[in-house]
Design a protein around this motif. Structure first.
Motif, PDB file in Angstrom:
ATOM      1  N   MET A   1       7.896 129.270 113.320  1.00  0.00           N
ATOM      2  CA  MET A   1       6.539 129.547 113.789  1.00  0.00           C
ATOM      3  C   MET A   1       5.703 130.000 112.618  1.00  0.00           C
ATOM      4  O   MET A   1       6.210 130.280 111.546  1.00  0.00           O
ATOM      5  CB  MET A   1       6.528 130.602 114.872  1.00  0.00           C
ATOM      6  N   SER A   2       4.398 130.060 112.865  1.00  0.00           N
ATOM      7  CA  SER A   2       3.496 130.419 111.781  1.00  0.00           C
ATOM      8  C   SER A   2       3.693 131.858 111.349  1.00  0.00           C
ATOM      9  O   SER A   2       3.889 132.735 112.169  1.00  0.00           O
ATOM     10  CB  SER A   2       2.066 130.271 112.249  1.00  0.00           C
ATOM     11  N   GLN A   3       3.611 132.102 110.080  1.00  0.00           N
ATOM     12  CA  GLN A   3       3.586 133.468 109.568  1.00  0.00           C
ATOM     13  C   GLN A   3       2.124 133.837 109.314  1.00  0.00           C
ATOM     14  O   GLN A   3       1.395 133.068 108.688  1.00  0.00           O
ATOM     15  CB  GLN A   3       4.346 133.555 108.245  1.00  0.00           C
ATOM     16  N   PRO A   4       1.708 135.014 109.782  1.00  0.00           N
ATOM     17  CA  PRO A   4       0.341 135.413 109.490  1.00  0.00           C
ATOM     18  C   PRO A   4       0.132 135.520 107.974  1.00  0.00           C
ATOM     19  O   PRO A   4       1.035 135.918 107.250  1.00  0.00           O
ATOM     20  CB  PRO A   4       0.224 136.800 110.139  1.00  0.00           C
ATOM     21  N   THR A   5      -1.047 135.124 107.517  1.00  0.00           N
ATOM     22  CA  THR A   5      -1.332 135.275 106.089  1.00  0.00           C
ATOM     23  C   THR A   5      -1.480 136.751 105.781  1.00  0.00           C
ATOM     24  O   THR A   5      -2.052 137.497 106.570  1.00  0.00           O
ATOM     25  CB  THR A   5      -2.637 134.554 105.716  1.00  0.00           C
ATOM     26  N   SER A   6      -0.976 137.159 104.614  1.00  0.00           N
ATOM     27  CA  SER A   6      -0.964 138.582 104.311  1.00  0.00           C
ATOM     28  C   SER A   6      -2.393 139.075 104.056  1.00  0.00           C
ATOM     29  O   SER A   6      -3.088 138.563 103.184  1.00  0.00           O
ATOM     30  CB  SER A   6      -0.092 138.852 103.096  1.00  0.00           C
ATOM     31  N   GLY A   7      -2.772 140.047 104.861  1.00  0.00           N
ATOM     32  CA  GLY A   7      -4.051 140.721 104.679  1.00  0.00           C
ATOM     33  C   GLY A   7      -5.272 139.833 104.910  1.00  0.00           C
ATOM     34  O   GLY A   7      -6.399 140.302 104.838  1.00  0.00           O
ATOM     35  N   GLY A   8      -5.068 138.551 105.200  1.00  0.00           N
ATOM     36  CA  GLY A   8      -6.219 137.651 105.333  1.00  0.00           C
ATOM     37  C   GLY A   8      -6.659 137.517 106.760  1.00  0.00           C
ATOM     38  O   GLY A   8      -6.355 138.343 107.610  1.00  0.00           O
ATOM     39  N   ALA A   9      -7.384 136.415 107.017  1.00  0.00           N
ATOM     40  CA  ALA A   9      -7.879 136.171 108.366  1.00  0.00           C
ATOM     41  C   ALA A   9      -6.715 135.735 109.256  1.00  0.00           C
ATOM     42  O   ALA A   9      -5.638 135.393 108.764  1.00  0.00           O
ATOM     43  CB  ALA A   9      -8.936 135.085 108.310  1.00  0.00           C
ATOM     44  N   PHE A  10      -6.948 135.731 110.526  1.00  0.00           N
ATOM     45  CA  PHE A  10      -5.929 135.296 111.486  1.00  0.00           C
ATOM     46  C   PHE A  10      -5.590 133.820 111.226  1.00  0.00           C
ATOM     47  O   PHE A  10      -6.494 132.986 111.133  1.00  0.00           O
ATOM     48  CB  PHE A  10      -6.496 135.493 112.890  1.00  0.00           C
ATOM     49  N   PRO A  11      -4.286 133.486 111.109  1.00  0.00           N
ATOM     50  CA  PRO A  11      -3.909 132.136 110.655  1.00  0.00           C
ATOM     51  C   PRO A  11      -3.938 131.103 111.779  1.00  0.00           C
ATOM     52  O   PRO A  11      -2.913 130.504 112.118  1.00  0.00           O
ATOM     53  CB  PRO A  11      -2.485 132.345 110.155  1.00  0.00           C
ATOM     54  N   VAL A  12      -5.114 130.873 112.319  1.00  0.00           N
ATOM     55  CA  VAL A  12      -5.205 130.075 113.538  1.00  0.00           C
ATOM     56  C   VAL A  12      -4.749 128.638 113.317  1.00  0.00           C
ATOM     57  O   VAL A  12      -4.107 128.045 114.197  1.00  0.00           O
ATOM     58  CB  VAL A  12      -6.628 130.149 114.144  1.00  0.00           C
ATOM     59  N   GLN A  13      -5.023 128.078 112.135  1.00  0.00           N
ATOM     60  CA  GLN A  13      -4.626 126.680 111.936  1.00  0.00           C
ATOM     61  C   GLN A  13      -3.113 126.539 111.981  1.00  0.00           C
ATOM     62  O   GLN A  13      -2.580 125.597 112.564  1.00  0.00           O
ATOM     63  CB  GLN A  13      -5.192 126.129 110.617  1.00  0.00           C
ATOM     64  N   ARG A  14      -2.423 127.482 111.366  1.00  0.00           N
ATOM     65  CA  ARG A  14      -0.958 127.393 111.393  1.00  0.00           C
ATOM     66  C   ARG A  14      -0.413 127.652 112.794  1.00  0.00           C
ATOM     67  O   ARG A  14       0.581 127.061 113.214  1.00  0.00           O
ATOM     68  CB  ARG A  14      -0.349 128.370 110.386  1.00  0.00           C
ATOM     69  N   ILE A  15      -1.070 128.524 113.513  1.00  0.00           N
ATOM     70  CA  ILE A  15      -0.637 128.781 114.892  1.00  0.00           C
ATOM     71  C   ILE A  15      -0.835 127.523 115.742  1.00  0.00           C
ATOM     72  O   ILE A  15       0.021 127.163 116.547  1.00  0.00           O
ATOM     73  CB  ILE A  15      -1.380 130.002 115.461  1.00  0.00           C
ATOM     74  N   ARG A  16      -1.938 126.832 115.521  1.00  0.00           N
ATOM     75  CA  ARG A  16      -2.190 125.591 116.289  1.00  0.00           C
ATOM     76  C   ARG A  16      -1.057 124.576 116.096  1.00  0.00           C
ATOM     77  O   ARG A  16      -0.696 123.854 117.026  1.00  0.00           O
ATOM     78  CB  ARG A  16      -3.517 124.955 115.875  1.00  0.00           C
ATOM     79  N   ASP A  17      -0.496 124.557 114.891  1.00  0.00           N
ATOM     80  CA  ASP A  17       0.607 123.622 114.626  1.00  0.00           C
ATOM     81  C   ASP A  17       1.838 123.920 115.483  1.00  0.00           C
ATOM     82  O   ASP A  17       2.716 123.074 115.634  1.00  0.00           O
ATOM     83  CB  ASP A  17       1.012 123.680 113.145  1.00  0.00           C
ATOM     84  N   ASP A  18       1.921 125.140 115.999  1.00  0.00           N
ATOM     85  CA  ASP A  18       3.061 125.493 116.860  1.00  0.00           C
ATOM     86  C   ASP A  18       2.914 124.931 118.273  1.00  0.00           C
ATOM     87  O   ASP A  18       3.850 125.029 119.071  1.00  0.00           O
ATOM     88  CB  ASP A  18       3.196 127.024 116.962  1.00  0.00           C
ATOM     89  N   PHE A  19       1.728 124.389 118.594  1.00  0.00           N
ATOM     90  CA  PHE A  19       1.452 123.943 119.971  1.00  0.00           C
ATOM     91  C   PHE A  19       1.223 122.436 119.995  1.00  0.00           C
ATOM     92  O   PHE A  19       0.099 121.966 119.813  1.00  0.00           O
ATOM     93  CB  PHE A  19       0.217 124.684 120.515  1.00  0.00           C
ATOM     94  N   PRO A  20       2.295 121.656 120.210  1.00  0.00           N
ATOM     95  CA  PRO A  20       2.171 120.200 120.120  1.00  0.00           C
ATOM     96  C   PRO A  20       1.089 119.622 121.024  1.00  0.00           C
ATOM     97  O   PRO A  20       0.420 118.654 120.653  1.00  0.00           O
ATOM     98  CB  PRO A  20       3.557 119.694 120.542  1.00  0.00           C
ATOM     99  N   VAL A  21       0.898 120.189 122.188  1.00  0.00           N
ATOM    100  CA  VAL A  21      -0.037 119.591 123.157  1.00  0.00           C
ATOM    101  C   VAL A  21      -1.483 119.594 122.651  1.00  0.00           C
ATOM    102  O   VAL A  21      -2.300 118.774 123.078  1.00  0.00           O
ATOM    103  CB  VAL A  21       0.076 120.328 124.521  1.00  0.00           C
ATOM    104  N   LEU A  22      -1.776 120.510 121.743  1.00  0.00           N
ATOM    105  CA  LEU A  22      -3.166 120.621 121.284  1.00  0.00           C
ATOM    106  C   LEU A  22      -3.574 119.437 120.418  1.00  0.00           C
ATOM    107  O   LEU A  22      -4.752 119.134 120.272  1.00  0.00           O
ATOM    108  CB  LEU A  22      -3.356 121.921 120.481  1.00  0.00           C
ATOM    109  N   ASN A  23      -2.559 118.799 119.842  1.00  0.00           N
ATOM    110  CA  ASN A  23      -2.837 117.731 118.889  1.00  0.00           C
ATOM    111  C   ASN A  23      -2.958 116.377 119.600  1.00  0.00           C
ATOM    112  O   ASN A  23      -2.068 115.533 119.507  1.00  0.00           O
ATOM    113  CB  ASN A  23      -1.708 117.715 117.846  1.00  0.00           C
ATOM    114  N   GLN A  24      -4.019 116.193 120.351  1.00  0.00           N
ATOM    115  CA  GLN A  24      -4.215 114.923 121.045  1.00  0.00           C
ATOM    116  C   GLN A  24      -5.699 114.716 121.327  1.00  0.00           C
ATOM    117  O   GLN A  24      -6.507 115.643 121.261  1.00  0.00           O
ATOM    118  CB  GLN A  24      -3.431 114.887 122.359  1.00  0.00           C
TER     119      GLN A  24
END
Ligand code: 7TS
Length: 419
Positions: free
Chosen positions: A7-30
């Motif tokens: 699963m996505s690891q949050p970027t250290s101290g940065g913004a919320f890593p939404v793009q990497r989190i999206r990659d964890d959800f196959p259904v979103l990619n359609q």
């Protein structure tokens, strides 16, 4: 059985890593109707990360067996995976003891269990149950059924125009007749986060236990049942990125011990003769029949996932999205937001002059934007606000500002069609 895949690891101290989190959800990619899917119906059900999907499939591929009853290895593995989730739920909501976690089909069944087992055996004629005007039908109808069965009466806390509960009215409703208070922690329509800790204290000062409907709270807030001091807490796995058909009811052990079983059958007994049945100990007394084992195991993976994302980081991110979306939508002429409480989770209901919510939902779908339109199983609340239905966009931690913009563009297009 391990549930710990990628699963996505949050970027250290940065913004919320939404793009990497999206990659964890196959259904979103359609694409839907030729447009990238914009899924904004999370309050209905959240999408599932790959780790939950993989856990379900691995459970069936490697461990499937019935639980608690056999002595073979697969049964042992299945039982351990099932019971591990019970510990995860305990920890997730900070219950004192795993015996206080009962697996059910979802929030609805959890509330029905409390209604039929607790309320039905304790309440008598003239007693009162307090609910609020913003409840989902799941937290109204089970109490109406009990009221009919025992001759008790339902009292309703009103909401103001912003969608906040009138706590002073609640204070007036509380009396020695109050035998139970049942409240939404977070409203599925308005997004209001209710001041439940204070309201529980008020109920307890009148000796009334409190059930919280946590269906819309657990995906967004850190819930601590001991800090809240609620007596029951119900939630569904499927709104928490887990499988459908499973959920949990938390109950304080001393209450659960006194309550009669909700359903009879296998697993909930210690011994049976035709003369007398001894019930099993907690929590099994309330888990008759073969449960949704795979679903429970999948819920465990969902809880792990949410913990790794981090509910406070996710909640903060969702709040930013809520603020952004509120600003963008409020700027659209003729659009009115229903639910403007000071404390809100990431849910926005709205109506648009001259467009029925269902028509709006249909047009948005043509643009790939999934929202819910209707009464949201909260008809009394629709009446309160004088609308037949609302459109509702509800955000999860995988949604983005670009998706909010896509929503706004689709709403503009709908206004063009109807306006
Ligand atoms: N309580 C609240 C506050 C809810 O939002 C829901 C589902 C339920 C109870 C029932 O949960 P279930 O999992 O047992 O069905 N709410 C919604 C909704 O807002 N849109 O679809 C389902």
């Amino acid at each position: 059985m391990s549930t710990g895949t990628r699963m996505s690891q949050p970027t250290s101290g940065g913004a919320f890593p939404v793009q990497r989190i999206r990659d964890d959800f196959p259904v979103l990619n359609q694409r839907v109707n030729g447009q990238p899917l914009v899924y904004l119906d999370n309050a209905s059900t959240a999408q599932k990360p790959r780790v939950v999907i993989d856990t379900l499939s691995r459970y069936y591929a490697e461990d499937n067996a019935n639980i608690h009853r056999a002595i073979h290895t697969l049964a042992e593995r299945a039982t351990q995976a099932y019971e591990r989730t019970r510990s995860k739920v305990r920890e997730f909501i900070n219950a004192a003891d795993s015996r206080e976690i009962i697996f059910v089909r979802g929030t609805t069944e959890g509330i029905n269990l409390a209604a039929q087992s607790y309320a039905r055996s304790v309440l008598t004629e003239g007693d009162e149950i307090i609910v609020s005007a913003m409840e989902h039908h799941s937290n109204i109808v089970p109490w109406q059924l009990v009221c009919q069965q025992v001759g008790a009466r339902l009292r309703v806390i009103p909401v103001d125009d912003d969608g906040e509960l009138l706590v002073d009215e609640y204070r007036r409703l509380l009396s020695e007749r109050t035998k139970l208070v049942a409240l939404a922690h977070v409203s599925n329509v308005l997004g209001t986060i209710n001041p439940v800790k204070q309201m529980i204290e008020m109920a307890h000062s009148h000796g009334a236990p409190v059930l919280l409907d946590g269906a819309q709270a657990v995906p967004h807030l850190r819930v601590d049942v001991r800090d809240l001091d609620c007596d029951f807490y119900a939630f569904s796995s499927h709104k928490l990125y887990g499988p459908t058909g499973v959920g949990a009811l938390y109950g304080k052990a001393d209450l659960l011990e006194e309550m009669p079983p909700y359903q009879g059958g296998g697993e909930m007994i210690a011994s049976v003769t035709f003369e007398k049945t001894q019930y099993n100990v907690l929590p099994y007394k309330f888990e008759a029949g073969t449960p949704n084992i795979a679903g429970v195991v999948g819920l465990g993976a969902a809880i792990d996932y949410v913990q790794q994302v981090g509910l406070s980081a996710a909640g903060g991110y969702e709040h930013e999205l809520l603020d952004y979306a509120t600003g963008v939508l409020a700027a659209i002429p003729g659009l009115q937001i229903i639910g403007t409480a000071r404390e809100k989770a990431s849910v926005i209901s709205f109506v648009i002059d001259g467009i029925h919510a269902h028509d709006l939902g249909t047009i948005l779908d043509q643009h790939g934007v999934a929202i819910r339109a209707g009464h949201h199983c909260a008809m009394p609340l629709m009446q309160r606000f004088g609308v037949p239905a609302t459109a509702r966009a509800s955000f999860a931690f995988y949604n983005t500002r670009e998706e909010v913009d896509a929503l706004a563009r689709a709403v503009d297009a709908a206004i063009e069609v109807f306006g």
